[in-house]
Design a protein around this motif. Structure first.
Motif, PDB file in Angstrom:
ATOM      1  N   PHE A  57       0.832  -1.210   0.000  1.00  0.00           N
ATOM      2  CA  PHE A  57       0.000   0.000   0.000  1.00  0.00           C
ATOM      3  C   PHE A  57       0.869   1.263   0.000  1.00  0.00           C
ATOM      4  N   TYR A  67      -3.780   2.973  -2.321  1.00  0.00           N
ATOM      5  CA  TYR A  67      -4.928   2.078  -2.127  1.00  0.00           C
ATOM      6  C   TYR A  67      -5.468   1.544  -3.448  1.00  0.00           C
ATOM      7  N   PHE A  77      -6.762  -2.481   4.401  1.00  0.00           N
ATOM      8  CA  PHE A  77      -6.049  -1.204   4.390  1.00  0.00           C
ATOM      9  C   PHE A  77      -6.149  -0.524   5.756  1.00  0.00           C
ATOM     10  N   GLY A  83      -1.387   7.540   0.124  1.00  0.00           N
ATOM     11  CA  GLY A  83      -2.297   6.399   0.172  1.00  0.00           C
ATOM     12  C   GLY A  83      -3.485   6.538  -0.747  1.00  0.00           C
TER      13      GLY A  83
END
Length: 208
Positions: free
Chosen positions: A36, A41, A71, A123
């Motif tokens: 990640f 993501y 996540f 992210g």
């Protein structure tokens, strides 16, 4: 296991609940976090995750839930040391020392195969509607960090470190923006020397 009931053999399936997993969940989660951090993501697919974690999809779902839940667990793992470092910075004896430690820490680039950049920044800055919940979560975490920085600056102002016309909220937003920008530059390949020079320039904005 076999049981006799009314002269008939009935096989009772032994539940697998409670059996130890055939993989190391902590190592698998570390692998997911690493992925990640590298791809963000939306850039990380379930196939990427199962290959990196060394497990199949049913095992991933059973241990961690869906991709969003995975996540979230990876983010919690990331926030542990990140929050510890932020608290260490903010506990410095002066507000200026706190900001300096925070900025130079953000400019640090680890050598080797360690992913560059902050997960809160890279992210999920943008993405589809499917990742909106993740975008909001990361934005909330960044905002929470900025609040902590602002409070430390407010304390510094109360102790006479900052002039009366200085707004701690504006100053916190400024240094938070620099911190996040350093992460973007690091992802783009900037060296630690280059990032350190940026920090030195940014610190000249400290009110006197």
């Amino acid at each position: 296991m076999l049981f006799i009931l009314n002269g008939m053999e009935i096989e009772k399936k032994i539940s697998t609940k409670g059996r130890p997993r055939a993989f190391d969940a902590d190592k698998a989660l570390d692998s997911a976090l690493d992925l990640f951090r590298r791809k963000g993501y939306e850039g990380t697919s379930l196939t990427d995750l199962t290959e990196a974690m060394g497990i199949n999809r049913p095992s991933l779902y059973a241990a961690f839930g869906n991709k969003e839940e995975l996540f979230q667990k990876a983010l919690e793992r990331y926030l542990g040391p990140a929050t510890c470092f932020l608290n260490q910075c903010l506990s410095q004896p002066t507000a200026k020392a706190a900001i300096e430690m925070l900025m130079y820490g953000a400019a640090e680039v680890r050598e080797g195969d360690c992913p560059r950049g902050c997960l809160l920044v890279k992210g999920a800055l943008t993405g589809s509607e499917d990742s909106s919940a993740i975008q909001q979560e990361l934005a909330a975490q960044r905002a929470a960090n900025e609040v902590l920085i602002r409070k430390r600056l407010e304390q510094g102002k109360a102790e006479g470190e900052l002039p009366e016309d200085c707004d701690p909220a504006d100053l916190a937003r400024y240094f938070s923006t620099i911190q996040q920008g350093l992460s973007v530059q690091a992802v783009g390949g900037a060296t630690q020397e280059e990032l350190t020079r940026i920090v030195k320039i940014a610190l000249r904005a400290w009110p006197t």
